[in-house]
Design a protein around this motif. Sequence first.
Motif, PDB file in Angstrom:
ATOM      1  N   GLN A  46      25.242 -17.482  -6.485  1.00  0.00           N
ATOM      2  CA  GLN A  46      25.388 -16.434  -5.463  1.00  0.00           C
ATOM      3  C   GLN A  46      25.409 -17.072  -4.077  1.00  0.00           C
ATOM      4  N   LEU A  47      26.377 -16.647  -3.283  1.00  0.00           N
ATOM      5  CA  LEU A  47      26.506 -17.178  -1.928  1.00  0.00           C
ATOM      6  C   LEU A  47      25.592 -16.414  -0.981  1.00  0.00           C
ATOM      7  N   SER A  48      25.434 -16.965   0.223  1.00  0.00           N
ATOM      8  CA  SER A  48      24.523 -16.340   1.183  1.00  0.00           C
ATOM      9  C   SER A  48      24.972 -14.938   1.593  1.00  0.00           C
ATOM     10  N   ASN A  49      26.252 -14.641   1.423  1.00  0.00           N
ATOM     11  CA  ASN A  49      26.718 -13.289   1.767  1.00  0.00           C
ATOM     12  C   ASN A  49      26.564 -12.308   0.598  1.00  0.00           C
ATOM     13  N   GLY A  50      25.904 -12.758  -0.477  1.00  0.00           N
ATOM     14  CA  GLY A  50      25.614 -11.859  -1.599  1.00  0.00           C
ATOM     15  C   GLY A  50      26.718 -11.781  -2.633  1.00  0.00           C
ATOM     16  N   THR A  51      27.802 -12.498  -2.409  1.00  0.00           N
ATOM     17  CA  THR A  51      28.883 -12.454  -3.398  1.00  0.00           C
ATOM     18  C   THR A  51      28.687 -13.549  -4.445  1.00  0.00           C
ATOM     19  N   CYS A  52      29.344 -13.371  -5.575  1.00  0.00           N
ATOM     20  CA  CYS A  52      29.254 -14.356  -6.649  1.00  0.00           C
ATOM     21  C   CYS A  52      30.616 -14.435  -7.327  1.00  0.00           C
TER      22      CYS A  52
END
Length: 108
Positions: A63-69
């Motif tokens: 998961q990236l820091s912007n909440g996407t995966c």
Amino acid sequence: MKVCRACGDGDGKGNCRLPVDETCALESFLPKLVTIVSTNPATAHEVYLELLRNTICVQCNHQLSNGTCKKRQTLECALDRYYPTVIEIVQNVKGEVERRGNVALRRV
Ligand code: SF4
Ligand code: SF4
């Protein structure tokens, strides 16, 4: 076994066919998912999904820091694909344990 037998990354017999350098998020985080379901009263899947995102996905390297995966977006995450099945299994086991506990109490 129920999930692995149905999983598109398995061989249909319960064996995982993921490359050796890949780990299955469902396998890695299964204890946390079981804890989420077993410690929260029977509730809507949307609530479990939010708990899953807030307690598991935030710890996952994908998961990236912007909440996407990316794995979630491409349906590559077994945990994201099969968490409803796991919820159902844990709730069934929990219900059975509670029923047995109640029967045992009535016998005392
Ligand atoms: S990817 Fe995960 S759920 Fe799928 S077969 Fe492998 S261990 Fe089982
Ligand atoms: S959806 Fe993405 S961040 Fe969440 S467990 Fe799966 S791979 Fe990890």
